[in-house]
Design an enzyme around this catalytic site. Structure first.
Site, PDB file in Angstrom:
ATOM      1  N   GLU A 179       0.831  -1.225  -0.113  1.00 18.20           N
ATOM      2  CA  GLU A 179      -0.048   0.063  -0.211  1.00 18.20           C
ATOM      3  C   GLU A 179       0.807   1.392  -0.078  1.00 18.20           C
ATOM      4  OE1 GLU A 179      -3.723   0.155   0.327  1.00 18.20           O
ATOM      5  OE2 GLU A 179      -3.627  -1.954  -0.438  1.00 18.20           O
ATOM      6  N   HIS A 254      -4.761   1.572   7.161  1.00 21.61           N
ATOM      7  CA  HIS A 254      -3.379   1.798   6.725  1.00 21.61           C
ATOM      8  C   HIS A 254      -2.582   2.612   8.121  1.00 21.61           C
ATOM      9  CE1 HIS A 254      -4.404   2.836   2.390  1.00 21.61           C
ATOM     10  NE2 HIS A 254      -3.890   1.764   2.493  1.00 21.61           N
ATOM     11  N   CYS A 375      -3.032  11.338   3.787  1.00 20.72           N
ATOM     12  CA  CYS A 375      -3.271  10.228   2.449  1.00 20.72           C
ATOM     13  C   CYS A 375      -3.160  11.006   1.170  1.00 20.72           C
ATOM     14  CB  CYS A 375      -4.738   9.960   2.664  1.00 20.72           C
ATOM     15  SG  CYS A 375      -5.200   9.027   4.271  1.00 20.72           S
TER      16      CYS A 375
END
Ligand code: SUG
Length: 451
Positions: A179, A254, A375
């Site tokens: 990720e 995450h 993000c």
């Protein structure tokens, strides 16, 4: 040579929100994405919120770049799953027969550039180049289709192969789920000094160990180790830490939803990692070997619960260093709307902490899909020579801001409902916008439709 390298600084490359920004509920395990499924999005507001953040940080003296959106809807994905005919027919058939695939093909998820790639600065890598590995994002279809195009964009911006190595994504399979930088944090005494890179994973494919029960762990230890290997990182300069499975099950999909780091500061929740104190100790020992002392700032559950962290995105903040060495925490306004988080932030000023100031941003449109300030940005540490080698059109400044603002105004809708994804006109609008954008950024032909 070494002295020049010490002049490095961190640049943040924010993702520009694309014209198809919408709420499709595509990310099981990401609480906000599910909670806002099928609500009406405002792509114009989303893009403007993002660009305003970039502009304000650039105005404050931070090095700020941007990464362009990807072409969406991805007709390529829809063709790959069997829809054929001209582009409008492909979209019409997908809308009728597989709306979920059309939604996956239409997501503007590339805006969250913390997931674009993992980046290691040249001070850390064996060949002294800056290394990028685009993330395969194998856990979710709408994200797994990003990396090829992302790699092309990164190659256009960081084109100098003598300074930048752009790898291919790892094979997109559960054993190697990756990720990107959302699960990676680099610590160092100074940006240009040799650092320690912490890779956080959710599960191991081949090893033993705890696993979340409710929600998926997107990143594997095997993927993290593969990226470290590709980048030529030394064992004494890497730490591999497992995320607490219970926090993944609470919506921490995450690591950047529960921890953020910068230079020698680690700001995290007390429940972020398995064997948390072992992680601190290993990081501290490895950093000490490079002449730096680590300062963990740990937030206890009694002050801010994991649920508060997930709903406010306190840790999805950017921790940025000013030229004078003070640190600024960039948080979303949801942090002010949660009483316990607001109280924690207010108390920061009265405590001896490495955080000197808090800046609040309205990023509501992105937040509703689970994407906060952290993000939205990819961190790239660059020395002066590397910085000069970056394609200059992507640096945020007054002129670019004005051009982007007008471009968004011209091309973006202010309302996008799930049913609107069936509109074939959206593809034409999106292509017209992106075509103009590449000229505006001086990027050349990066999109398939331009080739
Ligand atoms: O992958 N949301 C993204 C949010 C990514 C956040 N990034 C970091 N934490 N670094 C994701 O879950 C939702 C799209 C939708 O439901 O329409 C989404 O993809």
């Amino acid at each position: 040579m070494a002295e020049i390298d010490m002049q490095a600084s961190e640049a943040n490359f924010d993702g520009l929100v694309g014209p198809t920004h919408n709420y499709a509920g595509l990310s099981f395990g990401n609480v906000a994405s599910r909670n806002n499924e099928k609500s009406v999005a405002n792509p114009k507001a989303a893009a403007k919120q993002g660009v305003r953040k970039m502009k304000r940080l650039a105005d404050l003296g931070f090095r700020q770049g941007m990464l362009p959106p990807l072409e969406r809807p991805s007709v390529k994905l829809l063709r790959a799953v069997g829809f054929s005919g001209d582009d409008a027919s492909v979209i019409a058939r997908a809308a009728r027969e597989a709306p979920e695939l059309l939604a996956a093909a239409s997501s503007a998820s590339a805006m969250w550039t913390a997931n674009a790639a993992t980046v290691s600065p040249s001070a850390d890598t064996a060949d002294a180049r800056v290394h990028f590995t685009p993330a395969n994002l194998a856990a979710k279809l709408h994200r797994a289709i990003e990396h090829g195009e992302t790699r092309r964009t990164l190659s256009a911006i960081f084109a100098d192969e003598a300074r930048f190595a752009i790898h291919h994504a790892l094979p997109g399979t559960p054993a190697l789920g990756d990720e990107g930088a959302a699960n990676h944090t680099r610590f160092a005494a100074e940006y240009g000094a040799k650092g320690v890179e912490v890779f956080v994973y959710g599960r191991s494919e081949y090893g033993q160990g705890p696993q979340p029960q409710r929600y998926p762990a997107r990143q594997t230890l095997e993927a993290s180790r593969a990226v470290a290997r590709l980048h030529g990182l030394a064992d004494d300069a890497t730490v591999f830490a497992q995320q607490t499975p219970e926090v993944i099950d609470a919506g921490v999909f995450h690591n950047d939803v529960i921890a953020v780091g910068n230079l020698t500061t680690l700001f995290c929740h007390e429940r972020a990692f398995v064997d948390q104190h072992k992680v601190y100790d290993e990081l501290a020992a490895k950093l000490r070997a490079h002449g730096a002392e680590c300062t963990p700032l740990e937030v206890p559950e009694s002050e801010v619960s994991v649920a508060d962290a997930v709903s406010s995105y306190l840790f999805n903040s950017q921790l940025l260093s000013r030229a004078d060495g003070t640190q600024v925490l960039v948080v979303p306004q949801e942090c002010r709307e949660n009483a316990r988080v607001a109280a924690y932030l207010d108390a920061l000023g009265t405590r001896a902490t490495p955080i000197d100031e808090v800046l609040v941003f309205d990023l509501r449109e992105s937040m509703k899909n689970g994407g906060g300030p952290a993000c939205l940005r990819l961190r790239v540490v660059l020395n002066e020579a590397e910085c000069a080698a970056v394609n200059g059109g992507v640096w945020m400044n007054d002129a670019l801001f004005a051009r982007l603002d007008a471009w968004i105004e011209r091309h973006y809708r202010d309302r996008l409902a799930p049913a609107d994804l069936a509109d074939p006109q959206l593809l034409n609008e999106s292509r017209a916008a992106l075509d103009e954008l590449t000229t505006l950024l001086g990027l050349g032909a990066v999109y398939d439709f331009q080739r």
